[in-house]
Design an enzyme around this catalytic site. Sequence first.
Site, PDB file in Angstrom:
ATOM      1  N   ASP A 171      18.313 -12.690 -79.637  1.00 37.27           N
ATOM      2  CA  ASP A 171      17.229 -13.190 -78.779  1.00 37.27           C
ATOM      3  C   ASP A 171      17.808 -13.460 -77.386  1.00 37.27           C
ATOM      4  O   ASP A 171      18.118 -14.590 -77.036  1.00 37.27           O
ATOM      5  CB  ASP A 171      16.657 -14.474 -79.408  1.00 37.27           C
ATOM      6  CG  ASP A 171      15.406 -14.952 -78.701  1.00 37.27           C
ATOM      7  OD1 ASP A 171      15.053 -14.390 -77.657  1.00 37.27           O
ATOM      8  OD2 ASP A 171      14.787 -15.907 -79.216  1.00 37.27           O
ATOM      9  N   LYS A 203      16.300 -12.497 -74.483  1.00 38.48           N
ATOM     10  CA  LYS A 203      15.226 -12.601 -73.475  1.00 38.48           C
ATOM     11  C   LYS A 203      15.702 -12.052 -72.129  1.00 38.48           C
ATOM     12  O   LYS A 203      15.701 -12.730 -71.098  1.00 38.48           O
ATOM     13  CB  LYS A 203      14.733 -14.039 -73.344  1.00 38.48           C
ATOM     14  CG  LYS A 203      14.035 -14.534 -74.601  1.00 38.48           C
ATOM     15  CD  LYS A 203      13.058 -15.632 -74.366  1.00 38.48           C
ATOM     16  CE  LYS A 203      12.397 -16.050 -75.666  1.00 38.48           C
ATOM     17  NZ  LYS A 203      13.336 -16.680 -76.621  1.00 38.48           N
ATOM     18  N   ALA A 242      15.941 -10.365 -68.690  1.00 41.02           N
ATOM     19  CA  ALA A 242      14.980 -10.297 -67.565  1.00 41.02           C
ATOM     20  C   ALA A 242      15.780  -9.981 -66.310  1.00 41.02           C
ATOM     21  O   ALA A 242      16.118 -10.887 -65.540  1.00 41.02           O
ATOM     22  CB  ALA A 242      14.239 -11.621 -67.422  1.00 41.02           C
ATOM     23  N   THR A 298      21.836  -4.247 -64.312  1.00 35.85           N
ATOM     24  CA  THR A 298      22.349  -5.389 -65.082  1.00 35.85           C
ATOM     25  C   THR A 298      21.936  -5.274 -66.546  1.00 35.85           C
ATOM     26  O   THR A 298      22.720  -5.607 -67.446  1.00 35.85           O
ATOM     27  CB  THR A 298      21.853  -6.713 -64.466  1.00 35.85           C
ATOM     28  OG1 THR A 298      22.092  -6.668 -63.070  1.00 35.85           O
ATOM     29  CG2 THR A 298      22.545  -7.910 -65.076  1.00 35.85           C
ATOM     30  N   GLY A 326       7.250 -20.219 -83.459  1.00 36.79           N
ATOM     31  CA  GLY A 326       6.230 -21.268 -83.357  1.00 36.79           C
ATOM     32  C   GLY A 326       5.800 -21.795 -84.714  1.00 36.79           C
ATOM     33  O   GLY A 326       4.904 -22.629 -84.819  1.00 36.79           O
ATOM     34  N   GLY A 376       6.327 -23.958 -88.119  1.00 39.63           N
ATOM     35  CA  GLY A 376       7.059 -25.165 -88.538  1.00 39.63           C
ATOM     36  C   GLY A 376       7.195 -26.155 -87.400  1.00 39.63           C
ATOM     37  O   GLY A 376       6.228 -26.816 -87.021  1.00 39.63           O
TER      38      GLY A 376
HETATM   39  P1  XMP Z   1      12.160 -23.130 -83.979  1.00 39.24           P
HETATM   40  O1  XMP Z   1      13.249 -24.095 -84.253  1.00 39.24           O
HETATM   41  O2  XMP Z   1      11.188 -23.610 -82.950  1.00 39.24           O
HETATM   42  O3  XMP Z   1      12.933 -21.853 -83.358  1.00 39.24           O
HETATM   43  O4  XMP Z   1      11.467 -22.627 -85.214  1.00 39.24           O
HETATM   44  C1  XMP Z   1      12.278 -20.789 -82.738  1.00 39.24           C
HETATM   45  C2  XMP Z   1      13.256 -19.832 -82.162  1.00 39.24           C
HETATM   46  O5  XMP Z   1      12.540 -18.797 -81.511  1.00 39.24           O
HETATM   47  C3  XMP Z   1      12.687 -18.943 -80.089  1.00 39.24           C
HETATM   48  N1  XMP Z   1      11.324 -19.004 -79.579  1.00 39.24           N
HETATM   49  C4  XMP Z   1      10.714 -18.042 -78.962  1.00 39.24           C
HETATM   50  N2  XMP Z   1      11.144 -16.849 -78.645  1.00 39.24           N
HETATM   51  N3  XMP Z   1       9.019 -16.387 -77.699  1.00 39.24           N
HETATM   52  C5  XMP Z   1      10.273 -16.021 -78.007  1.00 39.24           C
HETATM   53  O6  XMP Z   1      10.654 -14.887 -77.681  1.00 39.24           O
HETATM   54  C6  XMP Z   1       8.553 -17.585 -77.991  1.00 39.24           C
HETATM   55  O7  XMP Z   1       7.410 -17.878 -77.750  1.00 39.24           O
HETATM   56  C7  XMP Z   1       9.451 -18.453 -78.645  1.00 39.24           C
HETATM   57  N4  XMP Z   1       9.274 -19.687 -79.091  1.00 39.24           N
HETATM   58  C8  XMP Z   1      10.475 -20.016 -79.667  1.00 39.24           C
HETATM   59  C9  XMP Z   1      13.426 -20.210 -79.815  1.00 39.24           C
HETATM   60  O8  XMP Z   1      14.253 -20.063 -78.686  1.00 39.24           O
HETATM   61  C10 XMP Z   1      14.196 -20.399 -81.090  1.00 39.24           C
HETATM   62  O9  XMP Z   1      15.377 -19.605 -81.077  1.00 39.24           O
END
Ligand code: XMP
Length: 210
Positions: free
Chosen positions: A61, A63, A65, A70, A169, A171
């Site tokens: 993950d 992300k 940007a 790069t 999202g 839990g």
């Molecule tokens: P939790 O502990 O909240 O962890 O269950 C969630 C994991 O996912 C990432 N996260 C997101 N990644 N879009 C994303 O690309 C999102 O909307 C989003 N919300 C949470 C967060 O960084 C963690 O690793």
Amino acid sequence: MTDRTSNIVASLDIVEEKRLLDLSQEIGDSVFAIKINWPTILACGKQIISKLGKYSRIICDLKIADVPNTVNLIMKQIETEKPYAVITHLFTGEDSLKTLMDNEGGIRVIGVASMSNSGAKKYLNPNYASLIKDANSAGCYGIVGPGNDYKLLSEMSKIKGNMKIFCPGIGAQGGNYRGAMNSGGDYMIIGRSIYENPSPLKYILNLEKS
Ligand code: XMP
């Protein structure tokens, strides 16, 4: 790696390497993939990706940007560790996305078409349809959609084409495993509810029966 069918992606945002490896060994066969994020990579180094690859598919993950040059430099670093997929932002546009898709490791690309935090309602989430269109045209494997906003998730699922929707999202951020699946989510990204649980494996297996 498991042939067992699971749609859970365990998001193991753990920075202690031994704890991370032990938990991955315990649950790796019971989930679709393990996702790691910047805190883990910064704490343990990028080699943690291939170390975890013994236990499961690994989704990074990152992300991403940035500008294409790069993006290319980042992917060259990551390719050596052979992750299953990377998560990128989509708002940087077609040129950056094309560079990602051209990576030489065959790494799948999952694009952030919305986010699960409330702040994302201002800039990112209103643009989900254009972002999904770009992801589809580029040939992305998947998109990220909110597992705690069923209305938006079901709208996204109608226009996703062949791409898979990965839903964080669940839990800790209020979403529910079944609710997100019933709203069109394909894979459920679950972090704290797994790695802070006293019995993570039991929690995962019970969730699928719920
Ligand atoms: P939790 O502990 O909240 O962890 O269950 C969630 C994991 O996912 C990432 N996260 C997101 N990644 N879009 C994303 O690309 C999102 O909307 C989003 N919300 C949470 C967060 O960084 C963690 O690793």
